[in-house]
Design an enzyme around this catalytic site. Structure first.
Site, PDB file in Angstrom:
ATOM      1  N   MET A  18       0.859  -1.191   0.000  1.00 32.67           N
ATOM      2  CA  MET A  18       0.000   0.000   0.000  1.00 32.67           C
ATOM      3  C   MET A  18       0.892   1.237   0.000  1.00 32.67           C
ATOM      4  O   MET A  18       1.393   1.661   1.020  1.00 32.67           O
ATOM      5  CB  MET A  18      -0.914  -0.025   1.221  1.00 32.67           C
ATOM      6  CG  MET A  18      -1.862  -1.210   1.234  1.00 32.67           C
ATOM      7  SD  MET A  18      -2.739  -1.385   2.799  1.00 32.67           S
ATOM      8  CE  MET A  18      -3.665   0.141   2.844  1.00 32.67           C
ATOM      9  N   ASP A  19       1.060   1.818  -1.178  1.00 35.18           N
ATOM     10  CA  ASP A  19       2.063   2.865  -1.351  1.00 35.18           C
ATOM     11  C   ASP A  19       1.491   4.010  -2.182  1.00 35.18           C
ATOM     12  O   ASP A  19       0.571   3.822  -2.979  1.00 35.18           O
ATOM     13  CB  ASP A  19       3.279   2.252  -2.063  1.00 35.18           C
ATOM     14  CG  ASP A  19       4.421   3.238  -2.208  1.00 35.18           C
ATOM     15  OD1 ASP A  19       4.642   4.033  -1.274  1.00 35.18           O
ATOM     16  OD2 ASP A  19       5.087   3.212  -3.254  1.00 35.18           O
TER      17      ASP A  19
END
Length: 293
Positions: A18-19
């Site tokens: 999750m970036d």
């Protein structure tokens, strides 16, 4: 769309990094922290897609140990958001209950704040009975930390094995059984310590012969010097003792002290198969210390 996709091969395990939340917020002129909230909302949709398709395992990289280096206000905000989202997952109408999802938190608990730690423990306990889908959330995690932890656990296990062996002592009754076995020309080797105890007993009972036990086996040189002082039966039993001890030593040398399987079973991710697909939501082609093993 889901119906069409489900016709083809469906992966067993998908992992997400999750970036890009902060970059997304900056691009959209959003307030600090709103990017992460938007990211969590998108995650909920992604999980629903995965579970509808029949993906059994989903892993998300939610918070790296390296993220603790960010400014304290941001870290605190993320901890509070994490606590809130974990609690939301446990609500009756959540997808966790809808799809029978079991939660596993891949983490170093000591690094989390007390409220988050309590939420993690509760979520793990409440969903322990679920067995249809699995969600692994990596918080306070890096892959190098996971590998080091696994090796440390392996060392603890092996040390316990060694200490247990050392605690085994040859008692007088055990010596009596050894002596009886020797007289019957059927010596039962209990351990290398048994060999040392037997030789010490021979020395105490017969001042004519001096025998010493090496750490890994038995010293044959002393026996050769005083070989004439032994009866034939004693020599047969003693030689068998040496051979059995040496055979055990060689077997121990052949087997690695810590094996691949030992490390793998102590990994945090041992609860799931290796991922089939890894997706980084920002599009960056970096692993960022995630699932390197």
């Amino acid at each position: 769309m889901l119906a069409i996709l489900s016709v083809g091969p469906v992966p067993s395990h998908i992992a997400f990094i999750m970036d890009g939340n902060r970059r997304y917020a900056k691009k959209k002129n959003m307030e600090e922290g709103d990017g992460h909230k938007a990211g969590f909302n998108v995650l909920t949709s992604l999980l629903r897609y995965c579970y509808e398709l029949g993906v059994r395992y989903v892993t998300v990289y939610a918070f790296s140990i390296d993220n603790f280096k960010r400014k304290s206000t941001e870290v605190q905000s993320l901890m509070e958001l994490m606590q809130k989202k974990i609690e939301e997952l446990l609500e009756q109408e959540s997808l966790i209950n809808e799809y029978g999802v079991r939660l596993h938190f891949i983490r170093d608990m000591q690094l989390l704040t007390e409220p988050v730690r309590a939420a993690v423990e509760k979520a793990t306990r409440v969903t322990a009975h679920n067995n249809q889908r699995v969600l692994l959330i990596c918080v306070a995690y890096t892959s190098r930390h996971e590998i080091v932890h696994a090796v440390q656990e392996c060392c603890k296990e092996k040390l316990n094995e060694v200490q247990t062996r050392k605690k085994v002592k040859v008692t007088n009754s055990a010596f009596s059984r050894i002596d009886q076995g020797l007289k019957g020309n059927d010596f039962d080797l209990l351990s290398q310590d048994s060999c040392k105890e037997y030789l010490n007993a021979i020395k105490a009972r017969s001042s004519e012969v001096e025998c010493a036990a090496r750490k890994d086996g038995l010293s044959e040189s002393n026996v050769e010097n005083d070989i004439g002082n032994y009866s034939e039966a004693q020599m047969i039993s003693y030689n068998g003792l040496v051979e059995m001890t040496e055979e055990r030593k060689h077997k121990q040398d052949e087997v690695p002290f810590i094996k691949l399987a030992d490390v793998e079973k102590n990994m945090y991710m041992a609860v799931a198969p290796d991922p089939d697909i890894l997706i980084r939501t920002s599009g960056e082609p970096r692993l960022s210390n995630f699932l390197l093993w």
